[in-house]
Design a protein around this motif. Structure first.
Motif, PDB file in Angstrom:
ATOM      1  N   LEU A   1      32.923  43.931  46.090  1.00  0.00           N
ATOM      2  CA  LEU A   1      32.799  43.576  44.679  1.00  0.00           C
ATOM      3  C   LEU A   1      33.554  42.291  44.353  1.00  0.00           C
ATOM      4  O   LEU A   1      33.075  41.462  43.577  1.00  0.00           O
ATOM      5  N   ASP A   2      34.736  42.135  44.941  1.00  0.00           N
ATOM      6  CA  ASP A   2      35.514  40.911  44.695  1.00  0.00           C
ATOM      7  C   ASP A   2      34.710  39.678  45.105  1.00  0.00           C
ATOM      8  O   ASP A   2      34.705  38.669  44.404  1.00  0.00           O
ATOM      9  N   PHE A   3      34.029  39.760  46.246  1.00  0.00           N
ATOM     10  CA  PHE A   3      33.234  38.617  46.691  1.00  0.00           C
ATOM     11  C   PHE A   3      32.045  38.397  45.760  1.00  0.00           C
ATOM     12  O   PHE A   3      31.715  37.258  45.425  1.00  0.00           O
ATOM     13  N   GLN A   4      31.394  39.487  45.340  1.00  0.00           N
ATOM     14  CA  GLN A   4      30.244  39.358  44.439  1.00  0.00           C
ATOM     15  C   GLN A   4      30.633  38.686  43.123  1.00  0.00           C
ATOM     16  O   GLN A   4      29.839  37.958  42.527  1.00  0.00           O
ATOM     17  N   GLY A   5      31.859  38.926  42.675  1.00  0.00           N
ATOM     18  CA  GLY A   5      32.300  38.381  41.403  1.00  0.00           C
ATOM     19  C   GLY A   5      33.062  37.074  41.493  1.00  0.00           C
ATOM     20  O   GLY A   5      33.558  36.571  40.481  1.00  0.00           O
ATOM     21  N   ASP A   6      33.152  36.508  42.696  1.00  0.00           N
ATOM     22  CA  ASP A   6      33.905  35.266  42.879  1.00  0.00           C
ATOM     23  C   ASP A   6      33.020  34.070  42.528  1.00  0.00           C
ATOM     24  O   ASP A   6      32.024  33.810  43.195  1.00  0.00           O
ATOM     25  N   LYS A   7      33.380  33.338  41.501  1.00  0.00           N
ATOM     26  CA  LYS A   7      32.560  32.202  41.058  1.00  0.00           C
ATOM     27  C   LYS A   7      32.460  31.110  42.122  1.00  0.00           C
ATOM     28  O   LYS A   7      31.603  30.237  42.036  1.00  0.00           O
ATOM     29  N   ASN A   8      33.298  31.158  43.136  1.00  0.00           N
ATOM     30  CA  ASN A   8      33.268  30.161  44.211  1.00  0.00           C
ATOM     31  C   ASN A   8      32.354  30.561  45.371  1.00  0.00           C
ATOM     32  O   ASN A   8      32.298  29.859  46.372  1.00  0.00           O
ATOM     33  N   ASN A   9      31.643  31.688  45.240  1.00  0.00           N
ATOM     34  CA  ASN A   9      30.791  32.138  46.341  1.00  0.00           C
ATOM     35  C   ASN A   9      29.418  31.454  46.347  1.00  0.00           C
ATOM     36  O   ASN A   9      28.619  31.685  47.238  1.00  0.00           O
ATOM     37  N   GLY A  10      29.146  30.623  45.337  1.00  0.00           N
ATOM     38  CA  GLY A  10      27.877  29.927  45.267  1.00  0.00           C
ATOM     39  C   GLY A  10      26.767  30.736  44.635  1.00  0.00           C
ATOM     40  O   GLY A  10      25.652  30.254  44.497  1.00  0.00           O
ATOM     41  N   LEU A  11      27.062  31.970  44.245  1.00  0.00           N
ATOM     42  CA  LEU A  11      26.047  32.853  43.674  1.00  0.00           C
ATOM     43  C   LEU A  11      26.403  33.358  42.276  1.00  0.00           C
ATOM     44  O   LEU A  11      25.540  33.440  41.411  1.00  0.00           O
ATOM     45  N   ALA A  12      27.661  33.723  42.067  1.00  0.00           N
ATOM     46  CA  ALA A  12      28.071  34.292  40.774  1.00  0.00           C
ATOM     47  C   ALA A  12      28.097  33.206  39.705  1.00  0.00           C
ATOM     48  O   ALA A  12      28.668  32.138  39.919  1.00  0.00           O
ATOM     49  N   PRO A  13      27.472  33.452  38.553  1.00  0.00           N
ATOM     50  CA  PRO A  13      27.438  32.441  37.493  1.00  0.00           C
ATOM     51  C   PRO A  13      28.767  32.292  36.760  1.00  0.00           C
ATOM     52  O   PRO A  13      28.998  31.291  36.094  1.00  0.00           O
ATOM     53  N   LEU A  14      29.643  33.287  36.886  1.00  0.00           N
ATOM     54  CA  LEU A  14      30.968  33.243  36.283  1.00  0.00           C
ATOM     55  C   LEU A  14      31.869  34.215  37.029  1.00  0.00           C
ATOM     56  O   LEU A  14      31.405  34.998  37.847  1.00  0.00           O
ATOM     57  N   GLN A  15      33.154  34.145  36.762  1.00  0.00           N
ATOM     58  CA  GLN A  15      34.120  35.002  37.442  1.00  0.00           C
ATOM     59  C   GLN A  15      34.021  36.415  36.877  1.00  0.00           C
ATOM     60  O   GLN A  15      34.078  36.604  35.662  1.00  0.00           O
ATOM     61  N   ILE A  16      33.865  37.410  37.754  1.00  0.00           N
ATOM     62  CA  ILE A  16      33.816  38.809  37.344  1.00  0.00           C
ATOM     63  C   ILE A  16      34.944  39.539  38.050  1.00  0.00           C
ATOM     64  O   ILE A  16      35.037  39.537  39.269  1.00  0.00           O
ATOM     65  N   ASP A  17      35.817  40.136  37.253  1.00  0.00           N
ATOM     66  CA  ASP A  17      36.966  40.885  37.768  1.00  0.00           C
ATOM     67  C   ASP A  17      36.587  42.359  37.786  1.00  0.00           C
ATOM     68  O   ASP A  17      36.583  43.019  36.755  1.00  0.00           O
ATOM     69  N   PHE A  18      36.206  42.876  38.970  1.00  0.00           N
ATOM     70  CA  PHE A  18      35.817  44.274  39.093  1.00  0.00           C
ATOM     71  C   PHE A  18      37.063  45.146  39.200  1.00  0.00           C
ATOM     72  O   PHE A  18      37.901  44.939  40.074  1.00  0.00           O
ATOM     73  N   ARG A  19      37.177  46.124  38.314  1.00  0.00           N
ATOM     74  CA  ARG A  19      38.300  47.068  38.327  1.00  0.00           C
ATOM     75  C   ARG A  19      37.771  48.458  38.641  1.00  0.00           C
ATOM     76  O   ARG A  19      36.911  48.975  37.931  1.00  0.00           O
ATOM     77  N   LEU A  20      38.268  49.061  39.708  1.00  0.00           N
ATOM     78  CA  LEU A  20      37.849  50.402  40.069  1.00  0.00           C
ATOM     79  C   LEU A  20      38.785  51.425  39.448  1.00  0.00           C
ATOM     80  O   LEU A  20      40.002  51.365  39.633  1.00  0.00           O
ATOM     81  N   LEU A  21      38.197  52.331  38.688  1.00  0.00           N
ATOM     82  CA  LEU A  21      38.970  53.379  38.021  1.00  0.00           C
ATOM     83  C   LEU A  21      39.027  54.613  38.906  1.00  0.00           C
ATOM     84  O   LEU A  21      38.018  54.977  39.516  1.00  0.00           O
ATOM     85  N   PRO A  22      40.179  55.281  38.925  1.00  0.00           N
ATOM     86  CA  PRO A  22      40.236  56.544  39.676  1.00  0.00           C
ATOM     87  C   PRO A  22      39.206  57.514  39.115  1.00  0.00           C
ATOM     88  O   PRO A  22      38.941  57.525  37.912  1.00  0.00           O
ATOM     89  N   ASN A  23      38.615  58.300  39.984  1.00  0.00           N
ATOM     90  CA  ASN A  23      37.615  59.260  39.534  1.00  0.00           C
ATOM     91  C   ASN A  23      38.218  60.233  38.523  1.00  0.00           C
ATOM     92  O   ASN A  23      39.320  60.718  38.710  1.00  0.00           O
ATOM     93  N   GLY A  24      37.526  60.453  37.427  1.00  0.00           N
ATOM     94  CA  GLY A  24      37.995  61.376  36.397  1.00  0.00           C
ATOM     95  C   GLY A  24      38.885  60.742  35.354  1.00  0.00           C
ATOM     96  O   GLY A  24      39.290  61.384  34.398  1.00  0.00           O
ATOM     97  N   SER A  25      39.206  59.447  35.473  1.00  0.00           N
ATOM     98  CA  SER A  25      40.074  58.786  34.484  1.00  0.00           C
ATOM     99  C   SER A  25      39.219  58.092  33.439  1.00  0.00           C
ATOM    100  O   SER A  25      38.036  57.877  33.607  1.00  0.00           O
ATOM    101  N   GLU A  26      39.847  57.714  32.353  1.00  0.00           N
ATOM    102  CA  GLU A  26      39.188  56.964  31.288  1.00  0.00           C
ATOM    103  C   GLU A  26      39.753  55.541  31.258  1.00  0.00           C
ATOM    104  O   GLU A  26      40.936  55.344  31.531  1.00  0.00           O
ATOM    105  N   PRO A  27      38.911  54.546  30.914  1.00  0.00           N
ATOM    106  CA  PRO A  27      39.416  53.186  30.805  1.00  0.00           C
ATOM    107  C   PRO A  27      40.503  53.092  29.743  1.00  0.00           C
ATOM    108  O   PRO A  27      40.396  53.738  28.715  1.00  0.00           O
ATOM    109  N   GLY A  28      41.536  52.303  30.024  1.00  0.00           N
ATOM    110  CA  GLY A  28      42.648  52.188  29.075  1.00  0.00           C
ATOM    111  C   GLY A  28      42.552  50.992  28.183  1.00  0.00           C
ATOM    112  O   GLY A  28      41.748  50.139  28.294  1.00  0.00           O
TER     113      GLY A  28
END
Length: 82
Positions: A55-82
């Motif tokens: 996911l980090d590579f997919q969201g890296d604007k320097n990879n030549g593919l992503a149109p902007l920087q995307i910071d993927f955050r993985l949440l522990p299973n069963g948690s709610e976003p804070g």
């Protein structure tokens, strides 16, 4: 002046990210026979790739593919976003 989104955060459940990664992990490119994930994980290649690194590579604007920087955050299973 004009405004634009340059970066954003995307929250995934860890379970979802791992399942998506697992579904791609065994896919091979017909032209080369190599794993597609090898080209989708940057410097880690297929052997050291993890869901977060993928996911980090997919969201890296320097990879030549992503149109902007995307910071993927993985949440522990069963948690709610804070």
């Amino acid at each position: 002046g004009a405004r634009a989104v340059l970066e954003y955060q995307l929250f995934y459940r860890a379970r979802y990210a791992e399942a998506a990664f697992a579904s791609c992990q065994g896919v091979r490119l017909p032209a080369t026979g190599g794993y597609a994930i090898a080209t989708m994980c940057g410097r880690y290649g297929a052997q050291l790739c993890t869901a977060q690194r993928w996911l980090d590579f997919q969201g890296d604007k320097n990879n030549g593919l992503a149109p902007l920087q995307i910071d993927f955050r993985l949440l522990p299973n069963g948690s709610e976003p804070g």
